[in-house]
Design an enzyme around this catalytic site. Structure first.
Site: not given
Length: 378
Positions: A262-263, A266, A304, A306-307, A352, A354
């Protein structure tokens, strides 16, 4: 500003979007006012995990499933120590909760933690509006917080935007801690907490990994002080363009096995020289189809974000750390869902794996991380 008031279902509430669209309903959870970015989640289960996911910090979550709260809240499924959503929007909250693990109602949990919500609105219309216009700032107002529409709209429009927000340090641990391996210890991993979910180190511990969870502000020296066999970059909230990439680049330079989700995906992308951009309304839910391009397999996955990373889908890219390619892609809109380096042990995914509430199609990615560390050790 909130007040915890029983009987909130009888209290009028109003939801105001920054473009002026207004929805009127009843208070759900705490009574007061709250602000955030309006986003929608398409999951039909897993609302407790959603509420306690730090990646939702400063977001007002709209549930597209109409009936929410029927299994109540238990003491086992939280992904962190608190609810992180800025506000909660449901159409038809359960009047009675029933589950053998349930300890309290969802409404009671929202009240106890001061989370302002709204119910009895047309969440289908709200979701369609966000799909057409994009995620935007929103305010929920109930009780004494309800004023004239012009005043409420002005409050929403003066609230912070998500673009440019640096939020990881606000949700990450401030003290390092260790999640021990389950069974025989095989590896040590330094996990950078950018908003980590509790299930993530557990998935690694199941595979014999001792996980040292470090603050988002951890330095290169602190990361390598635990003598890691691998480094993990967690999920988290905010705009990746605001993040410090020093640690990520140092890990790549040392060719330590690296896994990000996720983050973290990025941050890896930006470290490789790719850009990131804000999606119109993001991916949030547990039913997103993603293809693993190395195998052709299609996984149904939990998201989850948005970027997204702006990397070419049709070619291998040269980066300061060797060749890189897009490893996973979303089949709904061709958004980049994973990256991998071809000349050293580093990869990431945007979703995700997990996924405590399911689906579990992508759990193999933790095994892939283990394989990288085994290969490096060999």
């Amino acid at each position: 500003m909130t007040t915890s008031t029983w009987g909130a279902a009888k209290v009028p509430a109003v939801l105001v979007l920054e473009d002026g669209r207004t929805f009127r309903g009843r208070a759900y959870g705490a009574v007061g006012e709250t602000f955030g970015e309006a986003v929608f989640n398409t999951g039909m289960t897993g609302y407790q995990e959603t509420l306690t996911d730090p990646s939702y910090h400063r977001q007002v979550v709209v549930m597209t499933a109409p009936h929410v709260g029927n299994t109540g809240v238990n003491d086992e499924d939280d992904e962190s120590q608190q609810i992180w959503v800025a506000g909660y929007v449901v159409r038809d909250p359960a009047r009675v909760h029933s589950n053998w693990r349930s300890r309290r109602s969802l409404d009671e949990q929202l009240v106890a933690q001061g989370v302002v919500g709204i119910s009895d609105i047309d969440t289908r219309a709200l979701t369609r509006h966000l799909r057409e216009r994009g995620a935007m700032r929103v305010g929920i107002f109930s009780g004494a917080a309800v004023m004239d529409d012009a005043t409420l709209l002005a409050k929403v429009q003066s609230s912070p935007q998500m673009k440019g927000a640096n939020l990881s340090a606000e949700v990450a641990t401030t003290q390092a801690y260790v999640v021990p391996a389950i069974g025989t210890k095989k590896f040590t991993v330094a996990a950078i907490d950018l908003g980590i979910k509790g299930m993530t180190p557990h998935r690694m511990a199941e595979r014999g990994i001792e996980v040292h969870v470090l603050p988002a502000t951890a330095t290169v020296e602190q990361v390598y002080a635990v003598n890691p066999d691998g480094v993990f970059l967690s999920n988290g909230p905010g705009d990746p363009a605001t993040a410090d990439l020093t640690v990520v680049k140092a890990v790549l330079e040392r060719k330590t096995p690296l896994f990000g989700i996720c983050f973290g995906n990025q941050l890896l992308g930006r470290s490789l020289g790719f850009g990131t951009y804000k999606l119109k309304y993001g991916h949030r839910g547990i039913n997103q189809p993603v293809q693993d391009r190395s195998t052709g397999k299609v996984e149904v996955t939990a998201h989850n974000h948005g970027f997204a990373v702006d990397a070419p889908l049709d070619k291998v890219s040269d980066t300061p750390y060797g060749r890189a390619e897009v490893s996973h892609v979303c089949l709904n809109d061709n958004v980049v869902e994973g990256l991998q380096l071809l000349d050293q042990p580093a990869f990431s995914v945007q979703y995700h794996p997990e996924a405590a509430a399911g689906p579990h199609d992508a759990a193999y990615l933790f095994d892939r991380f283990v394989s990288l560390m085994e290969g490096q050790r060999a």
